[in-house]
Design a protein around this motif. Structure first.
Motif, PDB file in Angstrom:
ATOM      1  N   VAL A  91      16.635   1.897  -3.059  1.00 24.11           N
ATOM      2  CA  VAL A  91      15.723   0.746  -3.094  1.00 24.11           C
ATOM      3  C   VAL A  91      14.704   0.905  -1.980  1.00 24.11           C
ATOM      4  N   GLU A  92      13.452   0.652  -2.291  1.00 24.17           N
ATOM      5  CA  GLU A  92      12.413   0.742  -1.263  1.00 24.17           C
ATOM      6  C   GLU A  92      11.425  -0.411  -1.379  1.00 24.17           C
ATOM      7  N   LYS A  93      10.821  -0.718  -0.259  1.00 25.10           N
ATOM      8  CA  LYS A  93       9.703  -1.660  -0.223  1.00 25.10           C
ATOM      9  C   LYS A  93       8.409  -0.856  -0.234  1.00 25.10           C
ATOM     10  N   VAL A  94       7.543  -1.187  -1.143  1.00 22.64           N
ATOM     11  CA  VAL A  94       6.272  -0.485  -1.265  1.00 22.64           C
ATOM     12  C   VAL A  94       5.160  -1.472  -0.886  1.00 22.64           C
ATOM     13  N   TYR A  95       4.540  -1.232   0.261  1.00 23.92           N
ATOM     14  CA  TYR A  95       3.493  -2.137   0.752  1.00 23.92           C
ATOM     15  C   TYR A  95       2.111  -1.651   0.309  1.00 23.92           C
ATOM     16  N   TYR A  96       1.242  -2.597   0.072  1.00 24.74           N
ATOM     17  CA  TYR A  96      -0.141  -2.278  -0.274  1.00 24.74           C
ATOM     18  C   TYR A  96      -1.029  -3.410   0.224  1.00 24.74           C
ATOM     19  N   THR A  97      -2.288  -3.096   0.421  1.00 24.41           N
ATOM     20  CA  THR A  97      -3.248  -4.084   0.930  1.00 24.41           C
ATOM     21  C   THR A  97      -4.318  -4.338  -0.118  1.00 24.41           C
ATOM     22  N   VAL A  98      -4.600  -5.618  -0.323  1.00 27.08           N
ATOM     23  CA  VAL A  98      -5.651  -6.033  -1.244  1.00 27.08           C
ATOM     24  C   VAL A  98      -6.807  -6.573  -0.420  1.00 27.08           C
ATOM     25  N   GLY A  99      -8.005  -6.083  -0.697  1.00 24.62           N
ATOM     26  CA  GLY A  99      -9.161  -6.414   0.125  1.00 24.62           C
ATOM     27  C   GLY A  99      -9.683  -7.827  -0.057  1.00 24.62           C
ATOM     28  N   ASP A 100     -10.619  -8.218   0.808  1.00 27.65           N
ATOM     29  CA  ASP A 100     -11.118  -9.594   0.818  1.00 27.65           C
ATOM     30  C   ASP A 100     -12.057  -9.901  -0.348  1.00 27.65           C
ATOM     31  N   LYS A 101     -12.424  -8.889  -1.138  1.00 32.31           N
ATOM     32  CA  LYS A 101     -13.257  -9.141  -2.319  1.00 32.31           C
ATOM     33  C   LYS A 101     -12.418  -9.405  -3.562  1.00 32.31           C
ATOM     34  N   VAL A 108      -4.944  -9.248   2.321  1.00 26.48           N
ATOM     35  CA  VAL A 108      -3.522  -9.498   2.547  1.00 26.48           C
ATOM     36  C   VAL A 108      -2.741  -8.222   2.267  1.00 26.48           C
ATOM     37  N   THR A 109      -1.600  -8.115   2.925  1.00 29.05           N
ATOM     38  CA  THR A 109      -0.668  -7.020   2.651  1.00 29.05           C
ATOM     39  C   THR A 109       0.536  -7.597   1.928  1.00 29.05           C
ATOM     40  N   LEU A 110       0.857  -7.011   0.774  1.00 28.42           N
ATOM     41  CA  LEU A 110       1.945  -7.495  -0.063  1.00 28.42           C
ATOM     42  C   LEU A 110       2.964  -6.377  -0.282  1.00 28.42           C
ATOM     43  N   CYS A 111       4.084  -6.739  -0.890  1.00 21.52           N
ATOM     44  CA  CYS A 111       5.198  -5.797  -1.020  1.00 21.52           C
ATOM     45  C   CYS A 111       5.775  -5.821  -2.428  1.00 21.52           C
ATOM     46  N   ASN A 112       5.882  -4.658  -3.049  1.00 26.31           N
ATOM     47  CA  ASN A 112       6.694  -4.489  -4.252  1.00 26.31           C
ATOM     48  C   ASN A 112       8.066  -3.961  -3.841  1.00 26.31           C
ATOM     49  N   VAL A 113       9.089  -4.398  -4.538  1.00 22.61           N
ATOM     50  CA  VAL A 113      10.447  -3.897  -4.298  1.00 22.61           C
ATOM     51  C   VAL A 113      10.830  -3.048  -5.505  1.00 22.61           C
ATOM     52  N   VAL A 114      11.113  -1.775  -5.277  1.00 19.09           N
ATOM     53  CA  VAL A 114      11.362  -0.833  -6.374  1.00 19.09           C
ATOM     54  C   VAL A 114      12.777  -0.273  -6.244  1.00 19.09           C
ATOM     55  N   ALA A 115      13.597  -0.529  -7.265  1.00 24.11           N
ATOM     56  CA  ALA A 115      14.950   0.020  -7.333  1.00 24.11           C
ATOM     57  C   ALA A 115      14.931   1.200  -8.298  1.00 24.11           C
ATOM     58  N   THR A 116      15.342   2.375  -7.825  1.00 23.84           N
ATOM     59  CA  THR A 116      15.334   3.598  -8.629  1.00 23.84           C
ATOM     60  C   THR A 116      16.763   4.067  -8.884  1.00 23.84           C
ATOM     61  N   ILE A 117      17.099   4.223 -10.164  1.00 21.12           N
ATOM     62  CA  ILE A 117      18.403   4.769 -10.560  1.00 21.12           C
ATOM     63  C   ILE A 117      18.153   6.198 -11.024  1.00 21.12           C
TER      64      ILE A 117
END
Length: 450
Positions: A91-101, A108-117
């Motif tokens: 399981v990992e947290k994948v962070y990414y930033t979305v710009g002000d436009k 803002v910086t947000l997080c996806n949570v990805v579980a890999t089997i």
């Protein structure tokens, strides 16, 4: 071999209207479907609702409230199933930033949570993904403070995915499965855009994407139509990435109803109804609903087969509404309105489809329908898949041109078939199949003069 024969009988019988249907179910898949826990799903949605507001503009650092706390919870919950996975679940947290436009109005910086089997077959590069978004919203999409429970939109999808993390991680699946808990959906599917971009950039062999967004409401607003026995699967007809060359091929073959996403939808219908009793998977020939979107679309835009799973009856008194009561009507997306038996069955449709596909050989390649010559026999050729285990046989799928579902499966143990069907009157495709009857996605037979 007996089970393969049963599958073949089912296929032939299904061609005749009113014929008896024989269900050939893999015991491991049936056991996993039966083990889906509505109690677990209720508890998970209660926990999500408890974070008060999961708006993408809410706090990323508050330990008890906001989207950051929800991400931490989902990460811990998914990771708790790792000890029983035999080392296959990560399981990992994948962070990414979305710009002000962006529609968010600020960076803002947000997080996806990805579980890999991880798949157990090192020669099988296939990846199957399921999605759900955990962000929520009130009536005003910039409101990051008011109570926005998001129980159905999309707590129901999140609960579906988390049960699949628990159950699929215990199975020895040849192909890899990724369960992606997305942020950013309510402001423009930003989390999905990020994950689809990663898949494309890394060359991931992503063969199927199932987006679960609102799968827990069973009664419609206004009409009060009620059912928990039907789920919709939306799929695009013309691929979003189609270029001029692909358009010419599509037009030549009259293949407007045979995109990879449409084949995936057909697969979910057949497999989901095979394993989940009293459940109808209703194919909707649209990418999504009018004026709205979902996290499958960014994957479609990158060229992947992607569909949306969604309840058949939407209740607009609950979706994107502030919590209140007016004229005796309760508004807002609260947990009391969830039909948990419906969530359980929809989870079963997902789990069965993903597990069956992961256990099956990869799809055949270079499937050709020979168009040269005037004959009332059709000649079809193909090549074995280049990854994973070799199929034990193949199914040639047949349907009349005015039919939406494949009507007949014909078992073939060669990589070619000559059958007494006019190529002008039918559509054809080919599936790989193993000894246990697990079928691949259908590869459409495109016309070729040689």
């Amino acid at each position: 071999m007996k089970r393969t024969t049963l599958t073949f009988c089912f296929a032939i019988l299904a061609f005749s209207a009113g014929a008896q249907t024989i269900m050939n179910r893999d015991a491991a898949i049936s056991d996993a479907v039966a083990a889906i826990s509505s109690a677990n799903q209720r508890q998970l949605i209660e926990e999500l609702v408890g974070f008060h507001n999961r708006n993408n503009l809410s706090s990323m650092t508050d330990p008890a409230k906001g989207i950051g706390a929800a991400a931490d919870y989902l990460y811990r919950k998914a990771l708790s199933y790792a000890p029983e996975s035999g080392g296959r679940l990560s399981v990992e947290k994948v962070y990414y930033t979305v710009g002000d436009k962006s529609r968010l109005g600020r960076e803002v910086t947000l997080c996806n949570v990805v579980a890999t089997i991880k798949g157990v077959d090192p020669t099988d590069s296939r990846v199957i993904a399921a999605l759900a978004h955990y962000d929520s919203r009130a009536g005003d999409n910039t409101d990051s403070i008011s109570y926005a429970p998001g129980a159905n939109d999309d707590g129901s999808g999140v609960a579906c995915l988390m049960e699949m993390v628990r159950l699929l991680s215990r199975m020895n699946l040849p192909a890899t499965v990724q369960l992606m808990f997305m942020s950013g959906e309510e402001h423009g599917s930003y989390g999905a855009v990020h994950q689809a971009g990663i898949a494309k950039k890394t060359g991931q062999n992503l063969i199927a994407v199932l987006n679960n967004d609102m799968i827990g409401n069973s009664n419609a607003s206004e009409t009060d139509t009620q059912t928990n026995t039907v789920v919709r699967v939306f799929s695009e007809n013309i691929p979003a990435v189609e270029n001029d060359s692909a358009r010419r091929v599509r037009v030549f073959n009259s293949a407007e109803n045979d995109s990879p996403s449409r084949q995936l939808a057909r697969y979910i219908k057949e497999t989901g109804e095979r394993y989940v009793d009293n459940m109808l998977v209703k194919m909707i020939y649209r990418n999504d609903r009018f004026g709205r979107g979902g996290d499958h679309t960014p994957f479609s835009q990158q060229g992947y087969a992607a569909v949306r799973m969604c309840e058949v009856n939407e209740n607009y008194d609950r979706t994107h509404q502030d919590i209140r009561e007016e004229n005796g009507i309760k508004y807002g997306d609260e947990i009391w309105a969830i039909n948990f038996e419906y969530v359980r069955k929809n989870t079963g449709v997902n789990l069965a489809s993903i597990a069956n596909l992961a256990m099956a050989p990869a799809a055949p390649e270079n499937v050709k329908l020979i168009t040269s010559g005037l004959t009332n026999y059709v000649n079809i050729t193909w090549q074995p898949p280049s990854v994973g285990k070799r199929p034990s046989a193949y199914y040639v799928l047949v349907r009349e041109t005015d039919q939406s579902q494949w009507q007949q499966k014909i078992l073939v143990r060669d990589t070619k078939a000559r059958l007494p069907f006019s190529k002008d009157n039918y559509f054809f495709a080919v599936q790989s199949v193993d000894d246990e009857g697990h079928e691949s996605l259908a590869a459409f037979a495109y016309g070729s003069n040689r």
